[in-house]
Design a protein around this motif. Structure first.
Motif, PDB file in Angstrom:
ATOM      1  N   THR A  91       6.681 -16.654  15.424  1.00  0.00           N
ATOM      2  CA  THR A  91       6.942 -15.509  16.298  1.00  0.00           C
ATOM      3  C   THR A  91       6.541 -14.217  15.599  1.00  0.00           C
ATOM      4  N   ASN A  92       5.814 -13.340  16.292  1.00  0.00           N
ATOM      5  CA  ASN A  92       5.450 -12.056  15.723  1.00  0.00           C
ATOM      6  C   ASN A  92       6.674 -11.158  15.665  1.00  0.00           C
ATOM      7  N   MET A  93       6.916 -10.570  14.490  1.00  0.00           N
ATOM      8  CA  MET A  93       8.102  -9.744  14.295  1.00  0.00           C
ATOM      9  C   MET A  93       7.708  -8.363  13.803  1.00  0.00           C
ATOM     10  N   TYR A  94       8.500  -7.355  14.198  1.00  0.00           N
ATOM     11  CA  TYR A  94       8.346  -5.981  13.726  1.00  0.00           C
ATOM     12  C   TYR A  94       9.607  -5.612  12.962  1.00  0.00           C
ATOM     13  N   ILE A  95       9.411  -5.005  11.799  1.00  0.00           N
ATOM     14  CA  ILE A  95      10.528  -4.790  10.897  1.00  0.00           C
ATOM     15  C   ILE A  95      10.512  -3.367  10.363  1.00  0.00           C
ATOM     16  N   CYS A 131       0.827  -1.208   0.000  1.00  0.00           N
ATOM     17  CA  CYS A 131       0.000   0.000   0.000  1.00  0.00           C
ATOM     18  C   CYS A 131       0.864   1.262   0.000  1.00  0.00           C
ATOM     19  N   TYR A 132       2.144   1.124   0.290  1.00  0.00           N
ATOM     20  CA  TYR A 132       3.038   2.272   0.317  1.00  0.00           C
ATOM     21  C   TYR A 132       3.920   2.278  -0.921  1.00  0.00           C
ATOM     22  N   SER A 133       4.310   3.444  -1.349  1.00  0.00           N
ATOM     23  CA  SER A 133       4.935   3.595  -2.657  1.00  0.00           C
ATOM     24  C   SER A 133       6.389   4.003  -2.547  1.00  0.00           C
ATOM     25  N   PHE A 134       7.147   3.350  -1.658  1.00  0.00           N
ATOM     26  CA  PHE A 134       8.553   3.689  -1.518  1.00  0.00           C
ATOM     27  C   PHE A 134       9.338   3.199  -2.733  1.00  0.00           C
ATOM     28  N   PRO A 135      10.202   4.025  -3.289  1.00  0.00           N
ATOM     29  CA  PRO A 135      11.028   3.554  -4.405  1.00  0.00           C
ATOM     30  C   PRO A 135      12.083   2.562  -3.907  1.00  0.00           C
ATOM     31  N   VAL A 136      12.132   1.390  -4.508  1.00  0.00           N
ATOM     32  CA  VAL A 136      13.080   0.351  -4.122  1.00  0.00           C
ATOM     33  C   VAL A 136      13.710  -0.206  -5.385  1.00  0.00           C
ATOM     34  N   GLN A 174      15.437 -18.408   1.856  1.00  0.00           N
ATOM     35  CA  GLN A 174      13.977 -18.423   1.951  1.00  0.00           C
ATOM     36  C   GLN A 174      13.439 -17.328   1.031  1.00  0.00           C
ATOM     37  N   ILE A 175      12.391 -17.625   0.286  1.00  0.00           N
ATOM     38  CA  ILE A 175      11.859 -16.685  -0.693  1.00  0.00           C
ATOM     39  C   ILE A 175      10.509 -16.155  -0.210  1.00  0.00           C
ATOM     40  N   ARG A 176      10.346 -14.837  -0.216  1.00  0.00           N
ATOM     41  CA  ARG A 176       9.087 -14.204   0.148  1.00  0.00           C
ATOM     42  C   ARG A 176       8.723 -13.169  -0.904  1.00  0.00           C
ATOM     43  N   ASN A 177       7.458 -12.970  -1.121  1.00  0.00           N
ATOM     44  CA  ASN A 177       6.976 -11.917  -2.006  1.00  0.00           C
ATOM     45  C   ASN A 177       6.663 -10.678  -1.182  1.00  0.00           C
ATOM     46  N   ILE A 178       6.834  -9.503  -1.752  1.00  0.00           N
ATOM     47  CA  ILE A 178       6.678  -8.262  -0.998  1.00  0.00           C
ATOM     48  C   ILE A 178       5.238  -7.957  -0.610  1.00  0.00           C
ATOM     49  N   LYS A 179       4.273  -8.714  -1.126  1.00  0.00           N
ATOM     50  CA  LYS A 179       2.864  -8.420  -0.857  1.00  0.00           C
ATOM     51  C   LYS A 179       2.304  -9.206   0.326  1.00  0.00           C
ATOM     52  N   GLU A 180       3.141  -9.953   1.028  1.00  0.00           N
ATOM     53  CA  GLU A 180       2.641 -10.877   2.041  1.00  0.00           C
ATOM     54  C   GLU A 180       2.471 -10.275   3.435  1.00  0.00           C
ATOM     55  N   TYR A 181       2.767  -8.993   3.625  1.00  0.00           N
ATOM     56  CA  TYR A 181       2.898  -8.482   4.981  1.00  0.00           C
ATOM     57  C   TYR A 181       1.934  -7.356   5.309  1.00  0.00           C
ATOM     58  N   ASN A 182       1.859  -7.017   6.592  1.00  0.00           N
ATOM     59  CA  ASN A 182       0.846  -6.100   7.114  1.00  0.00           C
ATOM     60  C   ASN A 182       1.463  -4.945   7.888  1.00  0.00           C
ATOM     61  N   ILE A 183       0.618  -3.988   8.251  1.00  0.00           N
ATOM     62  CA  ILE A 183       1.049  -2.856   9.054  1.00  0.00           C
ATOM     63  C   ILE A 183       0.032  -2.653  10.173  1.00  0.00           C
ATOM     64  N   ASP A 184       0.506  -2.270  11.365  1.00  0.00           N
ATOM     65  CA  ASP A 184      -0.410  -2.151  12.494  1.00  0.00           C
ATOM     66  C   ASP A 184      -0.811  -0.697  12.736  1.00  0.00           C
ATOM     67  N   GLU A 185      -1.657  -0.492  13.731  1.00  0.00           N
ATOM     68  CA  GLU A 185      -2.201   0.846  14.008  1.00  0.00           C
ATOM     69  C   GLU A 185      -1.140   1.814  14.504  1.00  0.00           C
ATOM     70  N   ASP A 186       0.014   1.293  14.961  1.00  0.00           N
ATOM     71  CA  ASP A 186       1.097   2.155  15.426  1.00  0.00           C
ATOM     72  C   ASP A 186       2.030   2.589  14.304  1.00  0.00           C
ATOM     73  N   GLY A 187       1.761   2.136  13.073  1.00  0.00           N
ATOM     74  CA  GLY A 187       2.595   2.525  11.949  1.00  0.00           C
ATOM     75  C   GLY A 187       3.779   1.611  11.711  1.00  0.00           C
ATOM     76  N   TRP A 188       3.799   0.432  12.360  1.00  0.00           N
ATOM     77  CA  TRP A 188       4.911  -0.516  12.226  1.00  0.00           C
ATOM     78  C   TRP A 188       4.529  -1.673  11.313  1.00  0.00           C
ATOM     79  N   PHE A 189       5.454  -2.077  10.435  1.00  0.00           N
ATOM     80  CA  PHE A 189       5.272  -3.280   9.646  1.00  0.00           C
ATOM     81  C   PHE A 189       5.511  -4.502  10.520  1.00  0.00           C
ATOM     82  N   ASN A 190       4.699  -5.548  10.326  1.00  0.00           N
ATOM     83  CA  ASN A 190       4.855  -6.745  11.148  1.00  0.00           C
ATOM     84  C   ASN A 190       4.424  -7.985  10.383  1.00  0.00           C
ATOM     85  N   THR A 191       4.914  -9.124  10.844  1.00  0.00           N
ATOM     86  CA  THR A 191       4.555 -10.415  10.276  1.00  0.00           C
ATOM     87  C   THR A 191       4.864 -11.496  11.304  1.00  0.00           C
ATOM     88  N   SER A 192       4.397 -12.702  11.046  1.00  0.00           N
ATOM     89  CA  SER A 192       4.744 -13.845  11.889  1.00  0.00           C
ATOM     90  C   SER A 192       5.750 -14.697  11.146  1.00  0.00           C
TER      91      SER A 192
END
Length: 307
Positions: free
Chosen positions: A74-78, A19-24, A52-70
């Motif tokens: 284990t729940n992780m913040y990145i 949902c965010y448009s950061f240039p990468v 390990q291979i992951r696609n960039i569309k698999e992850y979420n963001i919480d109400e505090d503005g932090w990206f997170n996944t399991s």
């Protein structure tokens, strides 16, 4: 501790939120703090000596503005951006029964661990990203102890080890902060070398006190100019915990950041900036190397499955 850090640096989790448009960049490789390869929308990372291979569309963001996944149960913040990759979890990923937050569950290093393991080692240095001349400094007291929100941590956000090519971030680092009206305040920055981009980690960013990001004011719009040239550009921030890379029209060493607008805090009126500095170290190899078919830890990669 050396053995632990060597193992520690082989694991890193990275993700993006579409949902965010950061240039990468489409293709790059990063070895610090671990080996990461990005090929378009896929991220290759090391775990148990395989990619390990992951696609960039698999992850979420919480109400505090932090990206997170399991990951690994284990729940992780990145925090990511401009080839920085920082992760934190409440559990040790390799040893879930451990109460430690700093061995294999985080890119952050506690002050106690720094004093015990790092301070007396010539291999580790407290890295200085830039130097800043700031217009104001917030000072407050907690339990009769004076806390100064100056620019030291903002320009010394991580430790770097030349011996094992790894970086660990300061767990309790303080942002630069001001309690005054920040509009039209100017921050002067020396980036040391001429560069055509720089990094801002916006807001108050603490891995265990994630509410502090939205609780305090954050930058919303800034104007960047330089004594080295006559350009002037405007940058607007998306309101999320991210290493924002700001592109400049030419390479310069000295920049001036003028604050034009900010996001209001939901609890405090202090404006905070966690880090200002340079783009992270990146190893750019031939594109033919950046092919998952050629990645070679035991000549293979696989998708890690949570059991």
């Amino acid at each position: 501790m050396r053995k632990k850090i060597l193992v520690f640096t082989f694991f890193l989790h990275f993700f993006l939120f579409n949902c965010y448009s950061f240039p990468v960049d489409d293709y790059y490789r990063v070895r610090s703090p671990g080996e990461i390869i990005k090929i378009k929308d896929n991220i290759g990372m090391l775990f148990n000596n395989t990619y390990q291979i992951r696609n960039i569309k698999e992850y979420n963001i919480d109400e505090d503005g932090w990206f997170n996944t399991s990951y690994c149960g284990t729940n992780m913040y990145i925090i990511f951006g401009s080839n920085y990759f920082v992760y934190h979890s409440d559990k040790d990923l390799y040893y879930p029964e451990s109460a430690s937050k700093f061995n294999f569950g985080s890119s952050y290093l506690s002050l106690e661990e720094y004093q015990k393991y790092i301070k007396n080692s010539g291999s580790w240095i407290l890295w200085r990203n830039a130097s800043m001349k700031i217009p104001d400094v917030l000072e407050e007291y907690s339990n009769d102890k004076k806390i100064t929100y100056d620019d030291f941590d903002a320009t010394h956000y991580f430790y770097f080890c030349n011996e094992i090519d790894a970086q660990l971030f300061k767990y309790n680092s303080l942002p630069w902060a001001t309690s005054k009206n920040p509009i039209n305040m100017k921050i002067e920055v020396n980036l040391f070398d001429k560069t055509d981009s720089f990094i801002i980690l916006n807001g108050y960013v603490h891995p265990d006190k994630r509410y502090l990001y939205k609780a305090n004011r954050r930058l919303k719009k800034i104007k960047i100019s330089s004594l080295d040239s006559d350009f002037s550009i405007i940058n607007e921030f998306e309101d999320v915990v991210h290493f924002h890379e700001i592109k400049l029209p030419e390479k310069v060493q000295f920049i001036t950041i003028e604050i034009l607008d900010y996001y209001e805090g939901n609890k405090y009126q202090d404006l905070c900036v966690q880090m200002i500095g340079n783009k992270n170290i990146v190893y750019e190899d031939r594109k033919e190397f950046l092919d998952f078919n050629d990645l070679s830890y035991n000549g293979s990669y696989n998708e890690y499955q949570i059991k």
